[in-house]
Scaffold this motif. Sequence first.
Motif, PDB file in Angstrom:
ATOM      1  N   MET A   1      25.865  22.275  59.709  1.00 62.54           N
ATOM      2  CA  MET A   1      27.028  22.360  58.868  1.00 62.54           C
ATOM      3  C   MET A   1      28.222  22.942  59.626  1.00 62.54           C
ATOM      4  SD  MET A   1      26.969  21.245  55.752  1.00 62.54           S
ATOM      5  CE  MET A   1      27.394  21.729  54.137  1.00 62.54           C
ATOM      6  N   MET A   2      27.960  23.833  60.586  1.00 62.64           N
ATOM      7  CA  MET A   2      29.032  24.478  61.331  1.00 62.64           C
ATOM      8  C   MET A   2      29.869  23.421  62.048  1.00 62.64           C
ATOM      9  SD  MET A   2      29.903  27.517  61.574  1.00 62.64           S
ATOM     10  CE  MET A   2      30.243  28.938  62.513  1.00 62.64           C
ATOM     11  N   GLY A   3      31.165  23.472  61.839  1.00 55.91           N
ATOM     12  CA  GLY A   3      32.050  22.532  62.487  1.00 55.91           C
ATOM     13  C   GLY A   3      32.125  21.180  61.795  1.00 55.91           C
ATOM     14  N   GLU A   4      31.267  20.960  60.813  1.00 57.20           N
ATOM     15  CA  GLU A   4      31.246  19.692  60.104  1.00 57.20           C
ATOM     16  C   GLU A   4      32.425  19.635  59.143  1.00 57.20           C
ATOM     17  OE1 GLU A   4      28.299  17.398  57.000  1.00 57.20           O
ATOM     18  OE2 GLU A   4      27.434  18.807  58.421  1.00 57.20           O
ATOM     19  N   LYS A   5      33.066  18.486  59.087  1.00 57.03           N
ATOM     20  CA  LYS A   5      34.212  18.302  58.204  1.00 57.03           C
ATOM     21  C   LYS A   5      33.741  18.278  56.751  1.00 57.03           C
ATOM     22  CE  LYS A   5      38.193  15.405  57.426  1.00 57.03           C
ATOM     23  NZ  LYS A   5      38.919  14.204  57.783  1.00 57.03           N
ATOM     24  N   LEU A   6      34.485  19.004  55.906  1.00 66.43           N
ATOM     25  CA  LEU A   6      34.147  19.079  54.485  1.00 66.43           C
ATOM     26  C   LEU A   6      34.632  17.807  53.796  1.00 66.43           C
ATOM     27  CD1 LEU A   6      32.920  21.102  52.457  1.00 66.43           C
ATOM     28  CD2 LEU A   6      35.221  21.881  51.996  1.00 66.43           C
ATOM     29  N   THR A   7      33.718  17.081  53.210  1.00 72.23           N
ATOM     30  CA  THR A   7      34.076  15.867  52.478  1.00 72.23           C
ATOM     31  C   THR A   7      33.399  15.886  51.121  1.00 72.23           C
ATOM     32  OG1 THR A   7      32.199  14.589  53.286  1.00 72.23           O
ATOM     33  CG2 THR A   7      34.215  14.529  54.629  1.00 72.23           C
ATOM     34  N   MET A   8      33.826  15.015  50.245  1.00 66.85           N
ATOM     35  CA  MET A   8      33.237  14.927  48.914  1.00 66.85           C
ATOM     36  C   MET A   8      31.754  14.565  48.990  1.00 66.85           C
ATOM     37  SD  MET A   8      35.519  15.762  46.759  1.00 66.85           S
ATOM     38  CE  MET A   8      35.225  15.131  45.132  1.00 66.85           C
ATOM     39  N   GLU A   9      31.360  13.835  50.018  1.00 63.28           N
ATOM     40  CA  GLU A   9      29.975  13.408  50.131  1.00 63.28           C
ATOM     41  C   GLU A   9      29.024  14.548  50.493  1.00 63.28           C
ATOM     42  OE1 GLU A   9      32.488  11.588  51.946  1.00 63.28           O
ATOM     43  OE2 GLU A   9      32.672  10.352  50.162  1.00 63.28           O
ATOM     44  N   ASN A  10      29.502  15.510  51.313  1.00 59.32           N
ATOM     45  CA  ASN A  10      28.585  16.565  51.742  1.00 59.32           C
ATOM     46  C   ASN A  10      28.753  17.866  50.952  1.00 59.32           C
ATOM     47  OD1 ASN A  10      30.868  17.658  52.879  1.00 59.32           O
ATOM     48  ND2 ASN A  10      30.263  17.339  54.999  1.00 59.32           N
ATOM     49  N   VAL A  11      29.537  17.857  49.890  1.00 58.87           N
ATOM     50  CA  VAL A  11      29.666  19.027  49.018  1.00 58.87           C
ATOM     51  C   VAL A  11      28.710  18.842  47.849  1.00 58.87           C
ATOM     52  CG1 VAL A  11      31.194  20.298  47.483  1.00 58.87           C
ATOM     53  CG2 VAL A  11      32.058  19.446  49.655  1.00 58.87           C
ATOM     54  N   ASN A  12      27.889  19.861  47.583  1.00 57.30           N
ATOM     55  CA  ASN A  12      26.882  19.764  46.540  1.00 57.30           C
ATOM     56  C   ASN A  12      27.423  20.352  45.229  1.00 57.30           C
ATOM     57  OD1 ASN A  12      24.506  19.419  45.177  1.00 57.30           O
ATOM     58  ND2 ASN A  12      23.495  21.173  46.121  1.00 57.30           N
ATOM     59  N   PHE A  13      28.004  19.531  44.412  1.00 55.81           N
ATOM     60  CA  PHE A  13      28.440  19.973  43.091  1.00 55.81           C
ATOM     61  C   PHE A  13      28.427  18.792  42.142  1.00 55.81           C
ATOM     62  CE2 PHE A  13      32.612  18.120  42.583  1.00 55.81           C
ATOM     63  CZ  PHE A  13      33.039  17.885  43.886  1.00 55.81           C
ATOM     64  N   THR A  14      28.450  19.131  40.881  1.00 50.21           N
ATOM     65  CA  THR A  14      28.508  18.067  39.874  1.00 50.21           C
ATOM     66  C   THR A  14      29.884  18.111  39.220  1.00 50.21           C
ATOM     67  OG1 THR A  14      27.715  19.490  38.107  1.00 50.21           O
ATOM     68  CG2 THR A  14      26.035  18.338  39.418  1.00 50.21           C
ATOM     69  N   GLU A  15      30.246  17.026  38.623  1.00 51.71           N
ATOM     70  CA  GLU A  15      31.525  16.972  37.911  1.00 51.71           C
ATOM     71  C   GLU A  15      31.557  18.007  36.786  1.00 51.71           C
ATOM     72  OE1 GLU A  15      34.364  15.224  38.572  1.00 51.71           O
ATOM     73  OE2 GLU A  15      33.318  14.604  40.407  1.00 51.71           O
ATOM     74  N   ASP A  16      30.410  18.217  36.126  1.00 54.14           N
ATOM     75  CA  ASP A  16      30.341  19.215  35.057  1.00 54.14           C
ATOM     76  C   ASP A  16      30.646  20.617  35.572  1.00 54.14           C
ATOM     77  OD1 ASP A  16      29.759  17.341  33.129  1.00 54.14           O
ATOM     78  OD2 ASP A  16      27.591  17.711  33.155  1.00 54.14           O
ATOM     79  N   LYS A  17      30.077  20.945  36.743  1.00 56.98           N
ATOM     80  CA  LYS A  17      30.333  22.264  37.331  1.00 56.98           C
ATOM     81  C   LYS A  17      31.809  22.426  37.684  1.00 56.98           C
ATOM     82  CE  LYS A  17      25.847  23.403  39.280  1.00 56.98           C
ATOM     83  NZ  LYS A  17      25.104  23.666  40.532  1.00 56.98           N
ATOM     84  N   LEU A  18      32.405  21.389  38.223  1.00 51.27           N
ATOM     85  CA  LEU A  18      33.813  21.437  38.584  1.00 51.27           C
ATOM     86  C   LEU A  18      34.685  21.551  37.337  1.00 51.27           C
ATOM     87  CD1 LEU A  18      35.956  21.374  40.760  1.00 51.27           C
ATOM     88  CD2 LEU A  18      35.878  18.874  40.698  1.00 51.27           C
ATOM     89  N   ASP A  19      34.380  20.778  36.316  1.00 54.13           N
ATOM     90  CA  ASP A  19      35.125  20.864  35.054  1.00 54.13           C
ATOM     91  C   ASP A  19      35.006  22.269  34.456  1.00 54.13           C
ATOM     92  OD1 ASP A  19      35.924  18.229  35.228  1.00 54.13           O
ATOM     93  OD2 ASP A  19      34.406  17.479  33.821  1.00 54.13           O
ATOM     94  N   ASN A  20      33.799  22.824  34.505  1.00 55.66           N
ATOM     95  CA  ASN A  20      33.560  24.159  33.981  1.00 55.66           C
ATOM     96  C   ASN A  20      34.345  25.206  34.777  1.00 55.66           C
ATOM     97  OD1 ASN A  20      32.313  25.806  32.038  1.00 55.66           O
ATOM     98  ND2 ASN A  20      30.771  26.440  33.539  1.00 55.66           N
ATOM     99  N   LEU A  21      34.360  25.063  36.094  1.00 55.70           N
ATOM    100  CA  LEU A  21      35.135  25.964  36.943  1.00 55.70           C
ATOM    101  C   LEU A  21      36.612  25.923  36.569  1.00 55.70           C
ATOM    102  CD1 LEU A  21      35.637  27.816  39.386  1.00 55.70           C
ATOM    103  CD2 LEU A  21      35.732  25.733  40.794  1.00 55.70           C
ATOM    104  N   CYS A  22      37.151  24.737  36.431  1.00 61.19           N
ATOM    105  CA  CYS A  22      38.574  24.586  36.076  1.00 61.19           C
ATOM    106  C   CYS A  22      38.860  25.192  34.704  1.00 61.19           C
ATOM    107  CB  CYS A  22      38.965  23.110  36.104  1.00 61.19           C
ATOM    108  SG  CYS A  22      38.948  22.392  37.764  1.00 61.19           S
ATOM    109  N   LYS A  23      38.015  24.902  33.747  1.00 66.80           N
ATOM    110  CA  LYS A  23      38.186  25.446  32.395  1.00 66.80           C
ATOM    111  C   LYS A  23      38.139  26.974  32.411  1.00 66.80           C
ATOM    112  CE  LYS A  23      35.429  25.730  28.359  1.00 66.80           C
ATOM    113  NZ  LYS A  23      34.262  26.401  28.618  1.00 66.80           N
ATOM    114  N   ASN A  24      37.145  27.537  33.095  1.00 70.16           N
ATOM    115  CA  ASN A  24      37.016  28.991  33.168  1.00 70.16           C
ATOM    116  C   ASN A  24      38.188  29.634  33.903  1.00 70.16           C
ATOM    117  OD1 ASN A  24      34.622  28.974  31.731  1.00 70.16           O
ATOM    118  ND2 ASN A  24      33.334  28.980  33.560  1.00 70.16           N
ATOM    119  N   ALA A  25      38.657  28.990  34.960  1.00 71.69           N
ATOM    120  CA  ALA A  25      39.799  29.520  35.716  1.00 71.69           C
ATOM    121  C   ALA A  25      41.045  29.564  34.844  1.00 71.69           C
ATOM    122  CB  ALA A  25      40.039  28.668  36.965  1.00 71.69           C
ATOM    123  N   ILE A  26      41.296  28.501  34.101  1.00 69.76           N
ATOM    124  CA  ILE A  26      42.459  28.458  33.204  1.00 69.76           C
ATOM    125  C   ILE A  26      42.353  29.538  32.140  1.00 69.76           C
ATOM    126  CG2 ILE A  26      43.569  27.064  31.398  1.00 69.76           C
ATOM    127  CD1 ILE A  26      42.916  24.594  33.210  1.00 69.76           C
TER     128      ILE A  26
END
Length: 154
Positions: A1-26
């Motif tokens: 992982m070190m030095g590897e470019k961060l892309t949507m494909e290698n990030v482990n998250f679900t849309e639900d988790k991201l939506d929840n993060l955004c909702k909680n942050a707001i």
Amino acid sequence: MMGEKLTMENVNFTEDKLDNLCKNAIELIHYSRSVVQREVNLIQVITYFTLGKWIVEVQQDGECRAQYGKKVLIVLSEVLNKQFKKGFSVATLTNIRKFYLTYQSRIPEAVVREFVIRKSQPPVTKLEKESLFQLSWSHYLILMRIENEEERNF
């Protein structure tokens, strides 16, 4: 992982988790801003209450009350506006004085002393718990126009 470019494909998250993060942050930011606004309003109110008390105390030492009292407000206005640039006109200081006279029985002297002399913040929490001042300064300006004390307290 070190030095590897961060892309949507290698990030482990679900849309639900991201939506929840955004909702909680707001939600958190809205809550934090409301707490800050309440604190600022409460600090402004207790500051103006104390300034009003001091103005009344100085004016009561004057011999020719009307002229002396007006001079106190004029000089204080000039000094405060020189220091803070704006916000302390004679009219504002008159309202601050009236605010103290109108609500002087609402804040215990010990709370004012602790806030003003010790520069302590616990009085803020105490004031909130005792529900002494829950409105903003602009609300108190409106309420002070009501002459009937019972109506104003309602």
